[in-house]
Design an enzyme around this catalytic site. Structure first.
Site, short mmCIF file in Angstrom:
data_model
loop_
_atom_site.label_atom_id
_atom_site.label_comp_id
_atom_site.label_asym_id
_atom_site.label_seq_id
_atom_site.Cartn_x
_atom_site.Cartn_y
_atom_site.Cartn_z
N ASN A 11 68.78 51.54 -126.70
CA ASN A 11 68.50 52.28 -125.46
C ASN A 11 68.56 53.76 -125.82
O ASN A 11 69.64 54.30 -126.02
CB ASN A 11 69.57 51.91 -124.42
N LYS A 13 67.93 56.18 -123.98
CA LYS A 13 68.29 57.05 -122.84
C LYS A 13 67.31 58.24 -122.77
O LYS A 13 66.14 58.06 -123.09
CB LYS A 13 69.77 57.47 -122.93
N HIS A 94 71.55 49.67 -115.57
CA HIS A 94 72.47 50.40 -116.47
C HIS A 94 73.47 51.19 -115.63
O HIS A 94 73.13 51.71 -114.57
CB HIS A 94 71.67 51.33 -117.39
N GLU A 96 74.51 54.04 -115.94
CA GLU A 96 74.07 55.42 -115.68
C GLU A 96 73.09 55.47 -114.51
O GLU A 96 72.91 56.53 -113.91
CB GLU A 96 73.48 56.03 -116.96
N GLU A 164 78.49 46.09 -120.53
CA GLU A 164 78.78 47.43 -121.05
C GLU A 164 79.91 48.05 -120.25
O GLU A 164 79.68 48.60 -119.16
CB GLU A 164 77.54 48.33 -120.94
N GLY A 170 79.42 55.72 -125.08
CA GLY A 170 79.36 57.07 -125.61
C GLY A 170 80.72 57.70 -125.90
O GLY A 170 80.82 58.90 -126.11
N SER A 209 79.48 51.97 -127.53
CA SER A 209 79.98 52.48 -128.81
C SER A 209 79.83 51.50 -129.97
O SER A 209 80.66 51.48 -130.89
CB SER A 209 81.44 52.96 -128.68
P1 13P Z 1 76.50 54.04 -126.73
O1 13P Z 1 76.11 53.03 -127.77
O2 13P Z 1 75.99 55.43 -127.03
O3 13P Z 1 77.94 53.98 -126.39
O4 13P Z 1 75.70 53.64 -125.38
C1 13P Z 1 75.77 52.34 -124.94
C2 13P Z 1 74.78 52.18 -123.85
O5 13P Z 1 74.96 52.69 -122.76
C3 13P Z 1 73.58 51.41 -124.15
O6 13P Z 1 72.88 51.10 -122.99
#
Ligand code: 13P
Length: 250
Positions: A11, A13, A94, A96, A164, A170, A209
């Site tokens: 992803n 983002k 997601h 976010e 997640e 992150g 992560s």
């Molecule tokens: P990270 O791998 O950067 O922690 O992000 C995970 C994520 O949100 C994937 O959708």
């Protein structure tokens, strides 16, 4: 039950300009050596068409879609539009989007239905915030999200769940392998209760992560069928070791 193939999804983002296409080509090229693993990249909308052209046949997807197939929704992208430019995957729900854009379980379910109706494979995300984990309510929280956002009918091969934990995204923090296995087992149990045998064919990915150092351990946890990777999916140097770790587990 069909054997669940490992599934590793990047992803990106809101990262990536045209000069990132070379990374995607390198990732898909390396993934070709690991035929037992399904690999997908979900770049920003703006890169999907160019990535499809740069990596023909690769699984490329969106990070969101609108629930409607078309209409007056300025700035939004519909699932049939993703399919039209060669995407085969879409991420919905997601954290976010749930947190930053106020998407409810009902919204996420409608988006998942839209993606499935457009012929896409859907990756539906769930996960608890830190305070819920700390108060011991993580499994209840996630199972409520699963109940509210997983559609009633779907092809089990085309709907994956991504667990997640928000506090792991992150941050470099990851749950213990035992906690991941417990959550994935609880999700599988809830899906089995609702969908019966079909649940055995659904893939449940872990995200938060994931990197080349922890991937093997996380991917080997019970009921973990793959990984949804953010930061470590942006370069082939970081992403390919995760794909290789999945391949090693078969
Ligand atoms: P990270 O791998 O950067 O922690 O992000 C995970 C994520 O949100 C994937 O959708």
């Amino acid at each position: 039950m069909m054997a669940r193939r490992k599934y590793v999804v990047g992803n990106w983002k809101m990262n990536g300009l045209s000069d990132a296409l070379g990374e995607a080509q390198a990732i898909f090229s390396a993934a070709g050596a690991h035929a037992a693993v399904d690999v997908a990249i979900c770049p920003p909308f703006t890169l999907i068409g160019a990535m499809v052209a740069a990596a023909p046949g690769a699984a490329i997807g969106g990070q969101d879609c609108h629930a409607a197939a078309a209409g007056a929704f300025t700035g939004s992208v519909a699932a049939p539009m993703l399919a039209d430019i060669g995407a085969s995957v879409v991420i919905v729900g997601h954290s976010e989007r749930r947190e930053g854009f106020g998407e409810s379980d009902a919204d996420v379910r409608a988006k998942a239905e839209a993606g499935l109706a457009a012929g896409l494979s859907v990756i539906l995300c769930v996960g608890e915030p830190r305070e819920v984990r700390e108060s011991g309510g993580a499994i209840d929280h996630v199972l409520a999200q699963v109940a509210g956002s997983v559609p009633d009918s779907f092809d089990a091969q085309r709907l994956a769940i991504a667990y997640e934990p928000i506090w792991a995204i992150g941050t470099g923090l990851v749950p213990t392998v035992g906690d991941v296995a417990a959550m994935h087992g609880a999700i599988r149990g809830a899906l089995s209760g609702r969908f019966g045998d079909a649940a055995a064919n659904m893939r449940i990915l872990y995200g938060g992560s994931v990197n080349g150092d922890n991937a093997a351990e996380l991917l080997d946890a019970g009921d973990v069928d793959g990984a949804l990777v953010g930061g470590a999916s942006l370069t082939s140097a970081k992403f390919v070791p995760i794909i290789a770790a999945a391949a090693a587990l078969g």
